[in-house]
Scaffold this active site. Structure first.
Site, mmCIF file in Angstrom:
data_model
loop_
_atom_site.group_PDB
_atom_site.id
_atom_site.type_symbol
_atom_site.label_atom_id
_atom_site.label_comp_id
_atom_site.label_asym_id
_atom_site.label_seq_id
_atom_site.Cartn_x
_atom_site.Cartn_y
_atom_site.Cartn_z
ATOM 1 N N HIS A 1 11.734 7.800 -18.343
ATOM 2 C CA HIS A 1 12.652 7.125 -19.269
ATOM 3 C C HIS A 1 14.033 7.676 -19.378
ATOM 4 O O HIS A 1 14.869 7.023 -19.928
ATOM 5 C CB HIS A 1 12.034 6.762 -20.546
ATOM 6 C CG HIS A 1 11.085 5.777 -20.390
ATOM 7 N ND1 HIS A 1 10.764 4.604 -21.305
ATOM 8 C CD2 HIS A 1 9.960 5.470 -19.501
ATOM 9 C CE1 HIS A 1 9.702 4.041 -20.904
ATOM 10 N NE2 HIS A 1 9.384 4.463 -19.662
ATOM 11 N N SER B 1 13.317 4.094 -13.340
ATOM 12 C CA SER B 1 12.593 3.996 -12.112
ATOM 13 C C SER B 1 13.519 4.031 -10.700
ATOM 14 O O SER B 1 14.155 3.398 -10.864
ATOM 15 C CB SER B 1 11.496 2.794 -12.221
ATOM 16 O OG SER B 1 10.664 2.865 -13.225
ATOM 17 N N LYS C 1 3.756 -8.525 -14.651
ATOM 18 C CA LYS C 1 3.281 -7.933 -13.270
ATOM 19 C C LYS C 1 2.296 -7.149 -13.346
ATOM 20 O O LYS C 1 1.586 -6.881 -12.380
ATOM 21 C CB LYS C 1 4.625 -7.660 -12.459
ATOM 22 C CG LYS C 1 4.212 -7.570 -10.844
ATOM 23 C CD LYS C 1 5.775 -7.478 -10.245
ATOM 24 C CE LYS C 1 5.528 -7.404 -8.778
ATOM 25 N NZ LYS C 1 6.528 -7.938 -7.981
ATOM 26 N N ASP C 2 2.368 -5.931 -14.214
ATOM 27 C CA ASP C 2 1.388 -4.836 -14.379
ATOM 28 C C ASP C 2 -0.190 -5.342 -14.650
ATOM 29 O O ASP C 2 -0.924 -4.977 -14.123
ATOM 30 C CB ASP C 2 1.654 -3.840 -15.328
ATOM 31 C CG ASP C 2 2.712 -2.873 -14.641
ATOM 32 O OD1 ASP C 2 3.093 -2.758 -13.402
ATOM 33 O OD2 ASP C 2 3.456 -2.089 -15.741
ATOM 34 N N GLU D 1 -16.902 15.981 -3.489
ATOM 35 C CA GLU D 1 -16.592 14.687 -3.604
ATOM 36 C C GLU D 1 -15.340 14.025 -2.770
ATOM 37 O O GLU D 1 -14.540 14.791 -2.253
ATOM 38 C CB GLU D 1 -16.008 14.176 -5.057
ATOM 39 C CG GLU D 1 -17.104 14.544 -6.166
ATOM 40 C CD GLU D 1 -18.033 13.222 -6.134
ATOM 41 O OE1 GLU D 1 -18.931 12.935 -5.290
ATOM 42 O OE2 GLU D 1 -17.987 12.404 -6.975
#
Lengths: 271, 423
Positions: free
Chosen positions: B217, B221, B245-246, B289
């Site tokens: 922040h 971005s 959108k998320d 894994e």
């Protein structure tokens, strides 16, 4: 109306790429299963596929095979008699099954262990008091607990069925079998300590009209063991169908909301 | 306004009263409401939020599992099966937690890939990137210790193999291993401390995630073009645009997650982990894994034990210095005609390593793993530094909004949006 071609195609393409990447990841463990070169024949079961369910009759026959054949050596100590209600036994039948076993309990007020008839809440009685006793009675080999066996073997129920029907009296030329061992096509290494357990037709007297051939008994017990390992399978799949349908609808609505919101900014133009 | 109180813009009296004394609502409004965000994100930018959701799911399910789990070698396996059978919806909680770990790595691998492809690690976001690498390392440690807890065969032997790696360290190696084990083999003390740490580390991750987001922040971005927003025309407020959108990405993520949990819950696991741990019987192939397989392949590709361990940890540590290895000022691979293809090759190379890690370490598999390991490092140590000097990037767009309006089609803009507003 928003023209259809304003669909963010590049966004979708990106999502497709993301999906492909994750599929690439998903392919990795699948490849791992091929380590065992022995090909296990595919047996068809009612619980196959994504939506299959258990056949209660088959589970009950399978339990009978376990009880009359396998239970002589193999424990299933994660199961209780009360669990048998799931395969369609009534409360009275469950109680009768439990009572047919003598379970060790105690200590009592005199500090002594004692035996009493089983209750539905008891775990399946183990055939041997401990692993050493099991080995001593089985030529040094330890019969594994079967509670989660289909989850613990590559191939699951198919493997169990293949193993139980995969014995051959004379091993292929060039293979010598150690004393007390048996040749099995599907066992890793082909030498198994367990003698062929399902020997002939009618070994078990089924209550329904099903013919108790070795193949049928192997299928039934494999189905029973699958239920024992995954008793939640039917609930899980039903819930999964509902949740995914719900999510698909919610996803459609969410996408519509997102398009409407982005229209305020002149559309979602992914650059 | 009384002196010392924060000047709040909220009208609701309760919210205002709190906000004046502790401006948490102002902060949320600023960081998640009006926060100016580039307007051109593609769906790859969903994955940070998805990782956050995944972390919350893991902690929530984990807390309930811990209420029913017994961290003792003689009880652990059975307590897990009891959760599966007798705890109400225990099978659901456990399968969500188990597959949630896989989902977490899928999400984070895509998130990291996004950073690599669009150059999100470059100035001014170096620290943001490095904090992300710290989270990744913490995640791997947490996942590894979590996999030990059911005390199946792969739990035990995986723990044995991985902790033994530290014995390769000269002089202090053996002491470190003894310390990790709490004894002289993987046993009850190991299980106890792994459970304790497995419960602790997720909260450490929460802390580093907070720093990761705080750093984000400050710099803002990155975006698919890799150019900085030049003004309000290049950004939209985070809410409602990116919350919406998320949400779309989140539903798709939930569908994939639900498919794993409800239809193929054990597909990503290993059957041997349903066999109780047995120190006297080693499985034919010990495989970790799936999400560790690329690094496992690198470990086994090196013939020397210490060398293998160093290369494996180096493969992750190299990400810390990536911002200084890649000196090209152009962030997005879209404008780097050579680097783009070599980066995509690196991505394919990573998947091949993952595949090789799941194969036995013999013959051609080792050769493939070696070639891929060489390219893995060459990309960071040779290709990127070299391309920073010799590659000629494509011309960058003037601004995000110009690129969006020109590249996205002629009819976009306010005129197209108006009918929609009426509807």
């Amino acid at each position: 109306m928003m023209p259809f071609r304003t669909l963010p195609m590049r966004g979708l393409k990106a999502a497709a790429v993301a999906a492909a990447v994750s599929l690439g990841l998903l392919a990795a463990p699948g490849a791992r299963a091929q380590e065992h070169e022995i090909k296990i024949p595919d047996t068809r079961y009612s619980f196959d596929g994504l939506f299959g369910t258990y056949d209660r009759g088959e589970l009950q026959r399978g339990f009978q095979v376990y009880k009359e054949v396998c239970a002589a050596c193999h424990a299933m100590h994660l199961l209780s008699y009360r669990n048998l209600r799931d395969i369609g036994l009534s409360d009275a039948e469950v109680r009768a099954v439990a009572q047919s076993y003598q379970i060790q309990d105690g200590p009592n007020d005199n500090g002594e262990m004692f035996e009493r008839p089983g209750r539905p809440s008891d775990r399946f009685r183990r055939p041997f008091p401990n692993d050493a006793a099991a080995r001593a009675a089985n030529n040094g080999a330890l019969p594994p607990d079967l509670s989660v066996i289909t989850k613990a073997r590559v191939g699951g129920a198919d493997y169990i069925h293949a193993l139980l029907t995969g014995y051959e009296e004379t091993p292929p030329p060039g293979i010598t079998i150690m004393e007390g061992m048996h040749y099995n096509k599907y066992f890793p290494g082909h030498q198994i300590a367990m003698p062929p357990p399902l020997t002939g037709e009618g070994q078990v007297q089924y209550g329904d009209s099903t013919k108790a051939t070795p193949d049928q008994m192997a299928r039934d017990v494999a189905a029973f063991l699958t239920w024992a390992a995954e008793p939640e399978l039917e609930t899980r799949r039903t819930m999964g169908v509902r949740i995914i349908l719900f999510l698909v609808i919610l996803g459609g609505l969410t996408y519509a909301v997102k398009r409407k919101i982005w229209a305020r900014a002149g559309g979602d133009h992914v650059s | 306004m009384a002196s010392g109180l924060h000047e709040s813009s909220f009208a609701n009296p309760v919210v205002r009263w709190i906000d004046q004394r502790m401006p948490i609502f102002t902060m949320i409004q600023k960081e998640y409401g009006t926060f100016p965000t580039p307007r051109n994100f593609n769906y790859f930018w969903n994955f940070g939020a998805l990782a956050m959701i995944n972390l919350v799911i893991m902690i929530a399910t984990g807390v309930f599992l811990a209420m029913n789990y017994a961290a003792h070698t003689s009880l652990a396996f059975e307590s897990v099966e009891r959760i599966m059978r007798d705890v109400n919806y225990g099978w659901l909680i456990r399968y969500v937690h188990m597959n949630g770990a896989s989902m977490f790595f899928i999400v984070v691998y895509i998130h990291i890939w996004r950073g690599l492809y669009y150059g999100s690690y470059k100035a001014p976001r170096e620290l943001l990137w490095m904090l992300g690498v710290v989270i990744f390392i913490l995640m791997m440690a947490t996942a590894f210790m979590g996999y030990v807890l059911p005390w199946g065969q792969m739990s035990f032997w995986g723990a044995t193999v991985i902790t033994n790696l530290f014995s390769a360290i000269p002089l202090v190696g053996d002491s470190i291993v003894t310390l990790l084990w709490g004894g002289f083999s993987v046993d009850n003390p190991t299980l106890n401390r792994f459970f304790s740490l497995h419960y602790l580390l997720p909260f450490v991750i929460v802390g580093v995630v907070f720093l990761h987001v705080a750093a984000l922040h400050i710099t803002g971005s990155n975006n698919p073009l890799g150019i900085d927003p030049k003004g309000p025309q290049d950004t939209v407020p985070f809410h409602p645009y990116y919350t919406a959108k998320d949400s779309v990405g989140m539903i798709v993520y939930f569908i994939v997650f639900a498919f794993l949990v409800f239809f193929v819950p054990n597909y990503l696991g290993h059957p041997d982990n349903y066999i109780p741990a047995n120190p006297l019987s080693t499985p034919a192939h010990i495989v970790p894994e799936w999400y560790f397989l690329p690094f496992y392949a690198i470990l086994r590709a090196v013939p020397n034990k210490l060398g293998g361990v160093l290369m494996m940890f180096g493969a992750i540590a190299i990400l810390f210095v990536l911002p200084w290895l890649d000196r090209s000022p152009v962030r997005s691979m879209r404008f780097r005609p050579i680097a783009k293809w070599l980066m995509l090759l690196w991505s394919a190379n990573f998947l091949v390593l993952m595949w090789a890690g799941g194969r036995p370490a013999e013959g051609t598999y080792v050769l493939i793993a070696r070639l891929c390991t060489a390219y893995y490092f060459a990309y960071f140590l040779v290709i990127l530094p070299l391309l920073s000097k010799v590659e000629r990037p494509l011309p960058l767009p003037e601004s995000i909004s110009r690129a969006v309006l020109r590249g996205g089609g002629p009819l976009r803009g306010a005129a197209a949006a108006k009918p929609m507003e009426k509807a």
